[in-house]
Scaffold this motif. Structure first.
Motif, PDB file in Angstrom:
ATOM      1  N   ALA A  44       1.010  -1.200   0.028  1.00 14.85           N
ATOM      2  CA  ALA A  44      -0.112   0.142   0.095  1.00 14.85           C
ATOM      3  C   ALA A  44       0.724   1.119   0.084  1.00 14.85           C
ATOM      4  CB  ALA A  44      -0.724   0.063   1.275  1.00 14.85           C
ATOM      5  N   THR A  45       0.612   1.985  -1.155  1.00 11.79           N
ATOM      6  CA  THR A  45       1.531   3.227  -1.077  1.00 11.79           C
ATOM      7  C   THR A  45       0.475   4.579  -1.042  1.00 11.79           C
ATOM      8  OG1 THR A  45       3.324   2.118  -2.290  1.00 11.79           O
ATOM      9  CG2 THR A  45       3.239   4.454  -2.648  1.00 11.79           C
ATOM     10  N   CYS A  46       1.134   5.477  -0.612  1.00  7.39           N
ATOM     11  CA  CYS A  46       0.195   6.627  -0.423  1.00  7.39           C
ATOM     12  C   CYS A  46       1.362   8.147  -0.354  1.00  7.39           C
ATOM     13  CB  CYS A  46      -0.753   7.038   0.461  1.00  7.39           C
ATOM     14  SG  CYS A  46      -0.133   6.606   2.296  1.00  7.39           S
ATOM     15  N   THR A  47       0.794   9.058  -0.411  1.00  8.38           N
ATOM     16  CA  THR A  47       1.390  10.300  -0.327  1.00  8.38           C
ATOM     17  C   THR A  47       1.212  11.011   1.182  1.00  8.38           C
ATOM     18  OG1 THR A  47       1.708  10.762  -2.555  1.00  8.38           O
ATOM     19  CG2 THR A  47       2.101  12.612  -1.076  1.00  8.38           C
ATOM     20  N   PHE A  48       2.168  11.160   1.953  1.00  6.25           N
ATOM     21  CA  PHE A  48       1.900  11.588   3.187  1.00  6.25           C
ATOM     22  C   PHE A  48       2.054  13.136   3.381  1.00  6.25           C
ATOM     23  CE2 PHE A  48       6.375  10.815   4.203  1.00  6.25           C
ATOM     24  CZ  PHE A  48       6.897  11.893   4.506  1.00  6.25           C
ATOM     25  N   TYR A 170      11.132  10.314   3.106  1.00  3.81           N
ATOM     26  CA  TYR A 170      10.860  11.810   3.619  1.00  3.81           C
ATOM     27  C   TYR A 170      10.885  12.823   2.508  1.00  3.81           C
ATOM     28  CZ  TYR A 170      10.658  10.194   8.646  1.00  3.81           C
ATOM     29  OH  TYR A 170      10.367   9.617   9.528  1.00  3.81           O
ATOM     30  N   ALA A 171      11.962  12.750   1.642  1.00  2.00           N
ATOM     31  CA  ALA A 171      12.375  13.422   0.719  1.00  2.00           C
ATOM     32  C   ALA A 171      11.173  13.670  -0.336  1.00  2.00           C
ATOM     33  CB  ALA A 171      13.570  13.136  -0.117  1.00  2.00           C
ATOM     34  N   HIS A 172      10.255  12.391  -0.731  1.00  2.00           N
ATOM     35  CA  HIS A 172       9.363  12.670  -1.744  1.00  2.00           C
ATOM     36  C   HIS A 172       8.030  12.250  -0.951  1.00  2.00           C
ATOM     37  CE1 HIS A 172      12.950  11.474  -4.077  1.00  2.00           C
ATOM     38  NE2 HIS A 172      12.443  12.690  -4.687  1.00  2.00           N
ATOM     39  N   HIS A 173       7.947  12.524   0.288  1.00  2.00           N
ATOM     40  CA  HIS A 173       6.672  12.273   0.976  1.00  2.00           C
ATOM     41  C   HIS A 173       5.759  10.911   0.744  1.00  2.00           C
ATOM     42  CE1 HIS A 173       6.245  16.873   2.039  1.00  2.00           C
ATOM     43  NE2 HIS A 173       7.324  16.328   2.320  1.00  2.00           N
ATOM     44  N   ARG A 174       6.543   9.983   0.684  1.00  2.00           N
ATOM     45  CA  ARG A 174       6.033   8.644   0.226  1.00  2.00           C
ATOM     46  C   ARG A 174       6.053   7.568   1.385  1.00  2.00           C
ATOM     47  NH1 ARG A 174       2.666   8.823  -3.833  1.00  2.00           N
ATOM     48  NH2 ARG A 174       3.110   6.775  -4.450  1.00  2.00           N
ATOM     49  N   PHE A 175       4.842   6.952   1.845  1.00  2.00           N
ATOM     50  CA  PHE A 175       4.568   6.102   2.936  1.00  2.00           C
ATOM     51  C   PHE A 175       4.213   4.738   1.976  1.00  2.00           C
ATOM     52  CE2 PHE A 175       1.668   3.646   5.498  1.00  2.00           C
ATOM     53  CZ  PHE A 175       1.993   3.777   6.637  1.00  2.00           C
ATOM     54  N   GLY A 301      13.181  11.652  16.524  1.00  2.00           N
ATOM     55  CA  GLY A 301      12.029  12.074  15.803  1.00  2.00           C
ATOM     56  C   GLY A 301      12.117  11.982  14.395  1.00  2.00           C
ATOM     57  N   ASN A 302      11.541  12.604  13.696  1.00  2.00           N
ATOM     58  CA  ASN A 302      11.659  12.711  12.350  1.00  2.00           C
ATOM     59  C   ASN A 302      12.937  13.492  11.703  1.00  2.00           C
ATOM     60  OD1 ASN A 302       9.365  10.848  11.684  1.00  2.00           O
ATOM     61  ND2 ASN A 302       8.012  12.734  12.394  1.00  2.00           N
ATOM     62  N   GLU A 303      13.136  14.601  12.406  1.00  2.00           N
ATOM     63  CA  GLU A 303      14.052  15.505  11.884  1.00  2.00           C
ATOM     64  C   GLU A 303      15.321  15.024  11.224  1.00  2.00           C
ATOM     65  OE1 GLU A 303      13.317  19.002  11.213  1.00  2.00           O
ATOM     66  OE2 GLU A 303      11.412  18.099  11.179  1.00  2.00           O
ATOM     67  N   PRO A 304      15.965  14.130  12.060  1.00  2.00           N
ATOM     68  CA  PRO A 304      17.483  13.706  11.303  1.00  2.00           C
ATOM     69  C   PRO A 304      17.160  12.910   9.893  1.00  2.00           C
ATOM     70  CG  PRO A 304      17.301  13.064  13.726  1.00  2.00           C
ATOM     71  CD  PRO A 304      15.879  13.524  13.106  1.00  2.00           C
ATOM     72  N   PHE A 305      15.761  12.508   9.654  1.00  2.00           N
ATOM     73  CA  PHE A 305      15.640  12.023   8.388  1.00  2.00           C
ATOM     74  C   PHE A 305      14.791  12.624   7.485  1.00  2.00           C
ATOM     75  CE2 PHE A 305      15.623   9.291  12.125  1.00  2.00           C
ATOM     76  CZ  PHE A 305      16.538   8.277  12.061  1.00  2.00           C
ATOM     77  N   ALA A 306      15.170  14.003   7.451  1.00  2.00           N
ATOM     78  CA  ALA A 306      13.993  14.763   6.563  1.00  2.00           C
ATOM     79  C   ALA A 306      14.309  14.732   5.125  1.00  2.00           C
ATOM     80  CB  ALA A 306      14.328  16.389   6.978  1.00  2.00           C
ATOM     81  N   GLU A 307      15.612  14.278   4.779  1.00  2.00           N
ATOM     82  CA  GLU A 307      15.853  14.410   3.349  1.00  2.00           C
ATOM     83  C   GLU A 307      16.389  12.875   3.054  1.00  2.00           C
ATOM     84  OE1 GLU A 307      15.362  16.578   1.261  1.00  2.00           O
ATOM     85  OE2 GLU A 307      14.742  17.899   2.730  1.00  2.00           O
ATOM     86  N   GLN A 308      15.855  11.847   3.823  1.00  2.00           N
ATOM     87  CA  GLN A 308      16.455  10.519   3.887  1.00  2.00           C
ATOM     88  C   GLN A 308      15.095   9.588   3.471  1.00  2.00           C
ATOM     89  OE1 GLN A 308      19.544  10.854   3.707  1.00  2.00           O
ATOM     90  NE2 GLN A 308      19.681  12.697   4.789  1.00  2.00           N
ATOM     91  N   GLY A 317      13.798  -7.555  11.393  1.00  2.00           N
ATOM     92  CA  GLY A 317      14.419  -6.949  12.714  1.00  2.00           C
ATOM     93  C   GLY A 317      15.570  -6.016  12.306  1.00  2.00           C
ATOM     94  N   ARG A 318      15.498  -5.333  11.538  1.00  2.00           N
ATOM     95  CA  ARG A 318      16.499  -4.329  11.202  1.00  2.00           C
ATOM     96  C   ARG A 318      15.909  -2.896  10.620  1.00  2.00           C
ATOM     97  NH1 ARG A 318      18.273  -6.780   4.953  1.00  2.00           N
ATOM     98  NH2 ARG A 318      16.294  -6.680   4.240  1.00  2.00           N
ATOM     99  N   PHE A 319      16.597  -1.863  10.891  1.00  2.00           N
ATOM    100  CA  PHE A 319      16.242  -0.522  10.669  1.00  2.00           C
ATOM    101  C   PHE A 319      17.315   0.166   9.643  1.00  2.00           C
ATOM    102  CE2 PHE A 319      17.011   4.090  11.110  1.00  2.00           C
ATOM    103  CZ  PHE A 319      15.628   4.588  11.188  1.00  2.00           C
ATOM    104  N   GLY A 320      16.840   0.534   8.441  1.00  2.00           N
ATOM    105  CA  GLY A 320      17.749   0.798   7.486  1.00  2.00           C
ATOM    106  C   GLY A 320      17.558   2.380   7.112  1.00  2.00           C
ATOM    107  N   VAL A 321      18.601   3.110   6.704  1.00  2.00           N
ATOM    108  CA  VAL A 321      18.668   4.439   6.137  1.00  2.00           C
ATOM    109  C   VAL A 321      19.475   4.407   4.818  1.00  2.00           C
ATOM    110  CG1 VAL A 321      20.497   5.337   7.389  1.00  2.00           C
ATOM    111  CG2 VAL A 321      19.057   6.740   6.461  1.00  2.00           C
ATOM    112  N   VAL A 322      18.666   5.177   3.633  1.00  2.00           N
ATOM    113  CA  VAL A 322      19.177   5.374   2.444  1.00  2.00           C
ATOM    114  C   VAL A 322      19.483   6.779   2.441  1.00  2.00           C
ATOM    115  CG1 VAL A 322      19.074   5.110  -0.076  1.00  2.00           C
ATOM    116  CG2 VAL A 322      18.172   3.181   1.342  1.00  2.00           C
ATOM    117  N   THR A 323      20.900   7.189   2.199  1.00  2.00           N
ATOM    118  CA  THR A 323      20.957   8.571   2.314  1.00  2.00           C
ATOM    119  C   THR A 323      20.995   9.283   0.921  1.00  2.00           C
ATOM    120  OG1 THR A 323      23.522   8.203   2.169  1.00  2.00           O
ATOM    121  CG2 THR A 323      22.317   8.508   4.542  1.00  2.00           C
ATOM    122  N   LYS A 324      20.565  10.243   0.929  1.00  2.00           N
ATOM    123  CA  LYS A 324      20.331  11.285  -0.468  1.00  2.00           C
ATOM    124  C   LYS A 324      21.639  11.826  -0.819  1.00  2.00           C
ATOM    125  CE  LYS A 324      15.925   9.865  -0.932  1.00  2.00           C
ATOM    126  NZ  LYS A 324      15.558   8.900  -1.807  1.00  2.00           N
TER     127      LYS A 324
END
Length: 324
Positions: A44-48, A170-175, A301-308, A317-324
């Motif tokens: 399920a994909t939407c724009t937040f 976060y960069a493209h507001h996609r959930f 919170g969300n702020e460190p990931f605002a452009e990620q 059982g894992r958390f990942g980040v893709v840096t822009k």
């Protein structure tokens, strides 16, 4: 045994029993109810959207992260605040009653004094969510705004994530909620362990060379990192200005203290600047005990990931980040 020794032993025993009782009380408060959600037709994909807040005397552009949903019999798009600090989803009574008044064909019937609703259905992107029962709280607005203003009808909690994976771009507001993380995306991400105990997202990361277990709370959008007062002093930039704000937390008023920091959040091979660090005063004793017994050492919170782009692979059982 001397009387003084007896008194001291009795006091020590009382303190021990109080500590043990407090621990189990906190653990009980920390445990969420049984998951009531059934989620189908994934991915399920939407724009937040971001909801701004000006109540504290300043503009907080990212006060709440909103995802669009549709209800049977209601032609209007509504919104749920996506809050990973909430272990279960809830509805707000006032906006739901207002919708029923405007759209009588709505299936979910809620009265102003309702405390729970049964067999709630809503669509989240292409996905379908059914809740056998949802708690209802007397929150929200009773007036329908114009169609351009997001109408928030409740909170989407971490019960929607159980056994699944979420990608927040976060960069493209996609959930995007799915059953598994696509391999193509997994190859790009820097991963660290993620725990989902008691439906809390606990991320293992490092700050200033110290390993920490941090609760990821998308509901604390205005802050980068919430930590203890002592840790705040260690991370704060010398002579940096401190911003003091009153914060509403589920009906209680707390006070936050935010200042600049040079500390970075280390997630595997990715290092993200925090920029600010915050501590809060006014929490009740059981909330503080809850933090201590949960094992967490702060809240992200969300702020460190605002452009990620971030990945919550609950099943893996894992958390990942893709840096822009």
């Amino acid at each position: 045994m001397r009387p003084l020794t007896k008194v001291l032993l009795a006091v020590l025993l009382l303190l021990l029993l109080s500590a043990v009782g407090g621990y189990f009380y906190a653990r009980k408060k920390f445990e969420p109810p049984v998951n009531q959600l059934v989620v189908t037709k994934l991915p399920a994909t939407c724009t937040f959207s971001w909801l701004a807040d000006t109540s504290a005397g300043r503009i907080t552009p990212h006060a709440a992260l909103l995802v669009p949903v549709t209800l049977p019999g209601c032609p209007r798009t509504c919104y749920l605040q996506f809050d990973t600090g909430a272990p279960y989803s809830i509805l707000y009574a006032k906006p739901m009653v207002a919708l029923q008044r405007q759209y009588p064909a709505m299936r979910t019937a809620i009265q102003p004094a309702t405390t729970s609703a049964q067999n709630v259905h809503f669509a989240l992107g292409q996905g379908q969510v059914q809740a056998r029962e949802m708690r209802v709280l007397p929150y929200g607005t009773a007036q329908l705004p114009d169609s351009a203003t997001p109408f928030v009808i409740g909170t989407l909690g971490t019960d929607v994530l159980e056994g699944r994976a979420l990608v927040l771009d976060y960069a493209h507001h996609r959930f995007t909620l799915s059953n598994v993380v696509p391999d193509s995306l997994a190859r790009q991400a820097a991963f660290v362990p993620l725990s989902f105990k008691s439906r809390r997202l606990l991320v293992e990361a490092a700050i200033a060379g110290k390993d920490r277990q941090l609760l990821f709370d998308s509901g604390s959008s205005a802050f980068a990192l919430l930590t203890s007062k002592s840790e705040w002093h260690k991370m704060a930039e010398p002579a940096a200005a401190v911003q003091t704000i009153n914060v509403n937390s589920w009906g209680s008023t707390l006070t936050s203290y935010t200042t600049a920091t040079a500390a970075r959040l280390q997630l595997g091979g990715a290092a993200l600047p925090l920029q600010t660090v915050t501590y809060i005063e006014g929490m009740s004793w059981w909330q503080q005990l809850l933090m201590q017994t949960s094992g967490m050492s702060g809240m992200l919170g969300n702020e460190p990931f605002a452009e990620q782009l971030v990945v919550f692979d609950v099943r893996g059982g894992r958390f990942g980040v893709v840096t822009k």
